[in-house]
Design an enzyme around this catalytic site. Structure first.
Site, short mmCIF file in Angstrom:
data_model
loop_
_atom_site.label_atom_id
_atom_site.label_comp_id
_atom_site.label_asym_id
_atom_site.label_seq_id
_atom_site.Cartn_x
_atom_site.Cartn_y
_atom_site.Cartn_z
N LYS A 173 1.15 -1.18 -0.42
CA LYS A 173 0.10 -0.20 -0.06
C LYS A 173 0.70 1.60 0.60
O LYS A 173 1.28 1.36 0.72
CB LYS A 173 -0.75 -0.09 1.26
CG LYS A 173 -1.42 -1.17 1.14
CD LYS A 173 -3.06 -1.46 2.42
CE LYS A 173 -1.93 -1.34 3.56
NZ LYS A 173 -2.89 -1.87 5.04
N THR A 204 -8.38 9.58 8.58
CA THR A 204 -7.99 8.29 7.77
C THR A 204 -8.31 7.04 8.97
O THR A 204 -7.76 6.29 8.66
CB THR A 204 -7.65 8.16 7.05
OG1 THR A 204 -6.32 9.03 7.91
CG2 THR A 204 -7.56 8.82 5.85
N GLY A 206 -8.27 3.67 10.40
CA GLY A 206 -9.02 2.94 10.47
C GLY A 206 -8.60 2.01 8.75
O GLY A 206 -9.01 1.27 8.40
N THR A 207 -8.08 3.04 8.43
CA THR A 207 -8.16 3.03 6.55
C THR A 207 -7.67 1.07 6.20
O THR A 207 -7.98 0.28 5.31
CB THR A 207 -7.01 3.75 6.43
OG1 THR A 207 -7.36 5.14 6.20
CG2 THR A 207 -7.44 2.91 4.40
N GLY A 208 -6.75 0.62 6.81
CA GLY A 208 -5.50 -0.48 6.80
C GLY A 208 -6.91 -1.84 6.58
O GLY A 208 -6.61 -2.42 6.24
N CYS A 209 -6.84 -1.59 8.39
CA CYS A 209 -8.38 -2.76 8.56
C CYS A 209 -9.48 -3.12 7.86
O CYS A 209 -9.36 -3.82 7.20
CB CYS A 209 -8.86 -2.32 10.47
SG CYS A 209 -7.49 -1.67 11.73
O1 PXL Z 1 -4.43 0.36 11.93
C1 PXL Z 1 -3.84 -0.99 12.78
C2 PXL Z 1 -4.75 -1.11 14.08
C3 PXL Z 1 -5.17 -2.22 14.15
N1 PXL Z 1 -5.60 -2.45 15.35
C4 PXL Z 1 -6.24 -1.67 15.72
C5 PXL Z 1 -5.77 -0.50 16.01
C6 PXL Z 1 -5.60 -0.12 14.74
C7 PXL Z 1 -5.11 1.57 14.37
O2 PXL Z 1 -5.52 2.38 15.42
O3 PXL Z 1 -6.07 0.36 17.07
C8 PXL Z 1 -7.28 -2.21 17.32
#
Ligand code: PXL
Length: 261
Positions: A173, A204, A206-209
């Site tokens: 990414k 932004t 939470g983007t990756g999750c």
């Molecule tokens: O974005 C990665 C991530 C994964 N898991 C939890 C998070 C975060 C980012 O804040 O809080 C629980």
């Protein structure tokens, strides 16, 4: 039958990332989301105020409860804070007949560590080898492969370095580079370049999750990896465009944007 998808990740009390982002994404994309919680974070728009890891037995028991009775069509992993948890989850995934999307989470949006430095080697040698798709961002590429990516061209080198750890596919990414948000998906023979315009939006979280969960939802519906990733990128780009302010810091992407347009 509604496809079933399992997230193995940490809880974000602020609701923007982690388990909460994963389950919202799954709802929005029409699959049945289920969760194995690995850690609980006290978190808001300003950062992570605390994090507590769950015992290995609690993670193992949640996983077995879901997989042995209900079954899973795809699994997504996120925050796995310790080497012990990384190795446990890698072993569980290895024994499950479903595609696995591994988001090798290293630090939060605010730079708070979500993974112990001592767990990095377990991610490389145990978790990445059982991944159908690994989805590192450029900070995670630096952490895992010791490689600094500063141009689009170097995304190819990053992909080769991560593929060497054994995932079937890697999605590098490139969103932290200036310009368009460009990602490279490859299995070492095919290359798919995914490009989206950059939205001038600081909300932004939470983007990756969200992206990794959207890929898992697509795989659970029977899409190929390139189809699932392409559709997931469209979904997350829309969610970023509609990211909204919450609290005094960085707000979340809008998981429900398609319900609102
Ligand atoms: O974005 C990665 C991530 C994964 N898991 C939890 C998070 C975060 C980012 O804040 O809080 C629980």
């Amino acid at each position: 039958m509604i496809p079933t998808v399992l997230t193995v990740a940490g809880s974000d009390s602020g609701g923007g990332a982690g388990i909460q982002a994963d389950l919202k994404t799954m709802l929005a994309l029409g699959v049945h989301g289920m969760s194995v919680i690995t850690a609980v974070t006290a978190q808001n728009s300003l950062g992570v105020q605390g994090a507590w890891e769950l015992p290995v037995e609690a993670v193992r028991a949640q996983y077995r409860s879901v997989v042995d009775d209900i079954g899973v069509r795809a699994v997504k992993t996120g925050m796995l804070p310790s080497a012990e948890l990384v190795e446990t989850v890698a072993e569980l995934l290895g024994g499950t007949d479903a595609p696995a999307v591994v988001d090798p989470v290293g630090v939060s949006k605010h730079g708070d560590p979500l993974l112990a430095a001592s767990a990095l080697d377990s991610v490389r040698t145990k978790l990445l080898p059982v991944a159908t798709v690994a989805t590192p961002n450029l900070d995670e590429v630096a952490q895992l492969a010791g490689m600094r990516v500063e141009s689009e061209k170097q995304l190819r080198d990053a992909a080769a370095a991560v593929l060497a750890y054994g995932p079937r596919w890697v999605l590098i990414k490139g969103g932290h580079l200036p310009g368009d948000a460009v990602d490279l998906l490859t299995d070492g023979s095919e290359e798919h370049w995914l490009r989206a315009p950059r939205h001038d939006n600081r909300h932004t979280h939470g983007t990756g999750c969200t992206l990794a969960s959207a890929i898992a939802a697509g795989l659970a519906k029977g899409r190929s990896v390139p189809e699932a990733v392409t559709e997931a990128k469209e979904y997350v780009t829309g969610a970023i465009a509609r990211g909204f302010a919450l609290g005094a810091g960085i707000g979340p992407v809008d998981h429900g944007w398609r319900f609102r347009d």
